[in-house]
Write a protein that holds these residues in place. Structure first.
Motif, PDB file in Angstrom:
ATOM      1  N   ARG A 123      56.183  69.247 -20.695  1.00  0.00           N
ATOM      2  CA  ARG A 123      57.296  69.523 -20.622  1.00  0.00           C
ATOM      3  C   ARG A 123      57.961  68.516 -19.499  1.00  0.00           C
ATOM      4  O   ARG A 123      59.045  68.101 -19.281  1.00  0.00           O
ATOM      5  CB  ARG A 123      57.871  70.951 -20.279  1.00  0.00           C
ATOM      6  CG  ARG A 123      57.932  71.714 -21.415  1.00  0.00           C
ATOM      7  CD  ARG A 123      58.583  73.144 -21.241  1.00  0.00           C
ATOM      8  NE  ARG A 123      57.689  73.937 -20.211  1.00  0.00           N
ATOM      9  CZ  ARG A 123      56.802  74.580 -20.488  1.00  0.00           C
ATOM     10  NH1 ARG A 123      56.076  74.532 -21.550  1.00  0.00           N
ATOM     11  NH2 ARG A 123      56.122  75.473 -19.407  1.00  0.00           N
ATOM     12  N   VAL A 124      57.144  68.495 -18.263  1.00  0.00           N
ATOM     13  CA  VAL A 124      57.569  67.704 -17.082  1.00  0.00           C
ATOM     14  C   VAL A 124      57.743  66.199 -17.600  1.00  0.00           C
ATOM     15  O   VAL A 124      58.586  65.766 -17.240  1.00  0.00           O
ATOM     16  CB  VAL A 124      56.500  67.779 -15.995  1.00  0.00           C
ATOM     17  CG1 VAL A 124      56.633  66.641 -14.918  1.00  0.00           C
ATOM     18  CG2 VAL A 124      56.294  69.211 -15.183  1.00  0.00           C
ATOM     19  N   LEU A 125      56.369  65.799 -18.448  1.00  0.00           N
ATOM     20  CA  LEU A 125      56.660  64.269 -18.603  1.00  0.00           C
ATOM     21  C   LEU A 125      57.906  64.102 -19.378  1.00  0.00           C
ATOM     22  O   LEU A 125      58.685  62.913 -19.323  1.00  0.00           O
ATOM     23  CB  LEU A 125      55.227  64.011 -19.435  1.00  0.00           C
ATOM     24  CG  LEU A 125      54.158  63.952 -18.525  1.00  0.00           C
ATOM     25  CD1 LEU A 125      52.938  63.797 -19.355  1.00  0.00           C
ATOM     26  CD2 LEU A 125      54.268  62.845 -17.202  1.00  0.00           C
ATOM     27  N   ALA A 126      58.208  64.906 -20.455  1.00  0.00           N
ATOM     28  CA  ALA A 126      59.412  65.021 -21.366  1.00  0.00           C
ATOM     29  C   ALA A 126      60.747  64.894 -20.510  1.00  0.00           C
ATOM     30  O   ALA A 126      61.387  64.143 -20.776  1.00  0.00           O
ATOM     31  CB  ALA A 126      59.572  66.025 -22.389  1.00  0.00           C
ATOM     32  N   LYS A 127      60.868  65.663 -19.580  1.00  0.00           N
ATOM     33  CA  LYS A 127      61.876  65.795 -18.557  1.00  0.00           C
ATOM     34  C   LYS A 127      62.234  64.534 -17.683  1.00  0.00           C
ATOM     35  O   LYS A 127      63.135  64.032 -17.542  1.00  0.00           O
ATOM     36  CB  LYS A 127      61.955  66.953 -17.600  1.00  0.00           C
ATOM     37  CG  LYS A 127      62.094  68.331 -18.284  1.00  0.00           C
ATOM     38  CD  LYS A 127      61.898  69.170 -17.176  1.00  0.00           C
ATOM     39  CE  LYS A 127      61.797  70.631 -17.662  1.00  0.00           C
ATOM     40  NZ  LYS A 127      61.358  71.690 -16.476  1.00  0.00           N
ATOM     41  N   CYS A 128      60.983  63.867 -17.669  1.00  0.00           N
ATOM     42  CA  CYS A 128      61.049  62.411 -16.990  1.00  0.00           C
ATOM     43  C   CYS A 128      61.116  61.225 -17.637  1.00  0.00           C
ATOM     44  O   CYS A 128      60.938  60.140 -17.154  1.00  0.00           O
ATOM     45  CB  CYS A 128      59.624  62.381 -15.849  1.00  0.00           C
ATOM     46  SG  CYS A 128      59.803  63.899 -14.702  1.00  0.00           S
ATOM     47  N   GLY A 129      61.412  61.637 -18.992  1.00  0.00           N
ATOM     48  CA  GLY A 129      61.662  60.221 -20.007  1.00  0.00           C
ATOM     49  C   GLY A 129      60.319  59.650 -20.648  1.00  0.00           C
ATOM     50  O   GLY A 129      60.331  58.579 -21.189  1.00  0.00           O
ATOM     51  N   PHE A 130      59.419  60.497 -20.463  1.00  0.00           N
ATOM     52  CA  PHE A 130      58.175  59.913 -21.311  1.00  0.00           C
ATOM     53  C   PHE A 130      58.272  60.269 -22.587  1.00  0.00           C
ATOM     54  O   PHE A 130      58.207  61.210 -23.230  1.00  0.00           O
ATOM     55  CB  PHE A 130      56.869  60.825 -20.709  1.00  0.00           C
ATOM     56  CG  PHE A 130      56.255  59.985 -19.232  1.00  0.00           C
ATOM     57  CD1 PHE A 130      55.366  59.180 -19.224  1.00  0.00           C
ATOM     58  CD2 PHE A 130      57.105  60.359 -18.213  1.00  0.00           C
ATOM     59  CE1 PHE A 130      54.799  58.726 -18.004  1.00  0.00           C
ATOM     60  CE2 PHE A 130      56.577  60.001 -16.971  1.00  0.00           C
ATOM     61  CZ  PHE A 130      55.475  59.127 -16.892  1.00  0.00           C
ATOM     62  N   THR A 131      58.385  59.326 -23.469  1.00  0.00           N
ATOM     63  CA  THR A 131      58.521  59.278 -24.985  1.00  0.00           C
ATOM     64  C   THR A 131      57.810  58.617 -25.785  1.00  0.00           C
ATOM     65  O   THR A 131      57.617  59.113 -26.970  1.00  0.00           O
ATOM     66  CB  THR A 131      60.064  58.573 -25.492  1.00  0.00           C
ATOM     67  OG1 THR A 131      60.067  57.408 -24.946  1.00  0.00           O
ATOM     68  CG2 THR A 131      61.232  59.468 -24.495  1.00  0.00           C
ATOM     69  N   GLU A 132      56.905  57.767 -25.501  1.00  0.00           N
ATOM     70  CA  GLU A 132      56.061  57.125 -26.194  1.00  0.00           C
ATOM     71  C   GLU A 132      54.733  57.620 -26.203  1.00  0.00           C
ATOM     72  O   GLU A 132      54.119  57.852 -25.119  1.00  0.00           O
ATOM     73  CB  GLU A 132      55.876  55.531 -25.728  1.00  0.00           C
ATOM     74  CG  GLU A 132      55.005  54.654 -26.436  1.00  0.00           C
ATOM     75  CD  GLU A 132      54.844  53.574 -25.726  1.00  0.00           C
ATOM     76  OE1 GLU A 132      53.843  52.925 -26.048  1.00  0.00           O
ATOM     77  OE2 GLU A 132      55.607  53.107 -25.175  1.00  0.00           O
ATOM     78  N   LEU A 133      54.239  58.266 -27.317  1.00  0.00           N
ATOM     79  CA  LEU A 133      52.908  58.704 -27.529  1.00  0.00           C
ATOM     80  C   LEU A 133      51.886  57.811 -27.890  1.00  0.00           C
ATOM     81  O   LEU A 133      52.185  57.140 -29.010  1.00  0.00           O
ATOM     82  CB  LEU A 133      52.934  60.039 -28.258  1.00  0.00           C
ATOM     83  CG  LEU A 133      51.464  60.719 -28.605  1.00  0.00           C
ATOM     84  CD1 LEU A 133      51.033  61.309 -27.345  1.00  0.00           C
ATOM     85  CD2 LEU A 133      51.639  61.593 -29.532  1.00  0.00           C
ATOM     86  N   ARG A 134      50.718  57.392 -27.171  1.00  0.00           N
ATOM     87  CA  ARG A 134      49.994  56.237 -27.599  1.00  0.00           C
ATOM     88  C   ARG A 134      48.840  57.054 -28.410  1.00  0.00           C
ATOM     89  O   ARG A 134      47.749  56.083 -28.374  1.00  0.00           O
ATOM     90  CB  ARG A 134      49.789  55.474 -26.390  1.00  0.00           C
ATOM     91  CG  ARG A 134      51.074  54.688 -25.619  1.00  0.00           C
ATOM     92  CD  ARG A 134      50.592  54.083 -24.725  1.00  0.00           C
ATOM     93  NE  ARG A 134      51.387  53.131 -23.906  1.00  0.00           N
ATOM     94  CZ  ARG A 134      51.535  52.336 -22.991  1.00  0.00           C
ATOM     95  NH1 ARG A 134      50.548  52.507 -22.078  1.00  0.00           N
ATOM     96  NH2 ARG A 134      52.406  51.752 -22.687  1.00  0.00           N
ATOM     97  N   GLY A 135      48.658  58.287 -28.578  1.00  0.00           N
ATOM     98  CA  GLY A 135      47.330  58.615 -29.015  1.00  0.00           C
ATOM     99  C   GLY A 135      46.696  59.262 -27.895  1.00  0.00           C
ATOM    100  O   GLY A 135      47.003  59.753 -26.684  1.00  0.00           O
ATOM    101  N   ALA A 136      45.458  59.460 -28.213  1.00  0.00           N
ATOM    102  CA  ALA A 136      44.327  59.999 -27.143  1.00  0.00           C
ATOM    103  C   ALA A 136      43.403  59.110 -26.562  1.00  0.00           C
ATOM    104  O   ALA A 136      43.107  58.179 -27.191  1.00  0.00           O
ATOM    105  CB  ALA A 136      43.710  61.210 -27.927  1.00  0.00           C
ATOM    106  N   ASN A 137      43.073  59.369 -25.440  1.00  0.00           N
ATOM    107  CA  ASN A 137      41.976  58.513 -24.560  1.00  0.00           C
ATOM    108  C   ASN A 137      40.501  59.058 -24.923  1.00  0.00           C
ATOM    109  O   ASN A 137      40.436  60.143 -25.618  1.00  0.00           O
ATOM    110  CB  ASN A 137      42.237  58.642 -23.207  1.00  0.00           C
ATOM    111  CG  ASN A 137      42.264  59.956 -22.338  1.00  0.00           C
ATOM    112  OD1 ASN A 137      41.744  60.763 -22.984  1.00  0.00           O
ATOM    113  ND2 ASN A 137      42.745  59.840 -21.329  1.00  0.00           N
ATOM    114  N   GLU A 138      39.549  58.808 -24.364  1.00  0.00           N
ATOM    115  CA  GLU A 138      38.194  58.995 -24.665  1.00  0.00           C
ATOM    116  C   GLU A 138      38.009  60.531 -24.341  1.00  0.00           C
ATOM    117  O   GLU A 138      37.112  61.106 -24.651  1.00  0.00           O
ATOM    118  CB  GLU A 138      37.169  57.890 -23.946  1.00  0.00           C
ATOM    119  CG  GLU A 138      37.469  57.960 -22.432  1.00  0.00           C
ATOM    120  CD  GLU A 138      38.413  57.021 -22.091  1.00  0.00           C
ATOM    121  OE1 GLU A 138      38.570  56.888 -20.852  1.00  0.00           O
ATOM    122  OE2 GLU A 138      39.162  56.361 -22.837  1.00  0.00           O
ATOM    123  N   ASP A 139      38.897  61.222 -23.389  1.00  0.00           N
ATOM    124  CA  ASP A 139      38.601  62.326 -22.738  1.00  0.00           C
ATOM    125  C   ASP A 139      39.486  63.446 -23.728  1.00  0.00           C
ATOM    126  O   ASP A 139      39.489  64.709 -23.116  1.00  0.00           O
ATOM    127  CB  ASP A 139      39.048  62.336 -21.368  1.00  0.00           C
ATOM    128  CG  ASP A 139      38.134  61.642 -20.388  1.00  0.00           C
ATOM    129  OD1 ASP A 139      36.953  61.522 -20.594  1.00  0.00           O
ATOM    130  OD2 ASP A 139      38.687  61.125 -19.480  1.00  0.00           O
TER     131      ASP A 139
END
Length: 171
Positions: A142-158
């Protein structure tokens, strides 16, 4: 590309963690506790961030910072970048942000305020920002969405979701 050592918001001060503070945080000994620190600070994630502090330059301002309440000077979390920006696959300079607060400071908009403050600094330098978050961490998503993070690149190795915020023009 330098960030200021201190970034201030209406309620917060985000100061770079200095090498001597980082050493005390990593050691996590009772005699190394700073009286300005919340009783639950540093958390393990804060200690992990502090372990990245090397030398006196702290990555030209791109290192971890204390999250401090302005009105009383209490440190209750950390935020910062995992190092200076580097060119991404598309050639745009990009840096990864991370943050965390002690439990009783959550849910008050503090993380959003702190993230926005550092995003403004990155924007002024033309740096795109990404973040990694566990898929079940709804509050951080939610914090990231409120701050404008819109691009989902998938998952990392963790197994963390990697999200990015589109590059904003300075100003």
């Amino acid at each position: 590309m330098r960030l200021p050592a201190t970034v201030a918001t209406e309620r917060l001060t985000l100061d770079l963690i200095l090498p001597d503070e980082a050493a005390r945080m990593v050691a996590a000994t009772p005699d190394g506790r700073d009286p300005r620190w919340h009783p639950d600070y540093p958390r393990q994630d804060d200690r992990d961030a502090a372990s990245m502090v090397k030398g006196s330059d702290a990555g030209a301002g791109w290192g971890p910072r204390h999250v401090t309440r302005t009105f009383d000077g209490l440190v209750f979390g950390s935020i910062g970048f995992f190092g200076p920006p580097a060119p991404a696959d598309d050639g745009v300079d990009e840096a990864e942000i991370g943050y965390g607060l002690v439990a009783d400071a959550r849910g008050r908009g503090v993380a959003t305020e702190a993230v926005r403050a550092l995003l403004a600094q990155a924007d002024a330098l033309g740096v795109r920002v990404r973040a990694s978050v566990l898929p079940d961490n709804a509050a951080s998503i939610r914090v990231l969405a409120k701050c404008g993070f819109t691009e989902l690149r998938g998952a990392n190795e963790d197994g963390e979701l990697v999200m990015a915020r589109p590059l904003r023009s300075p100003g």
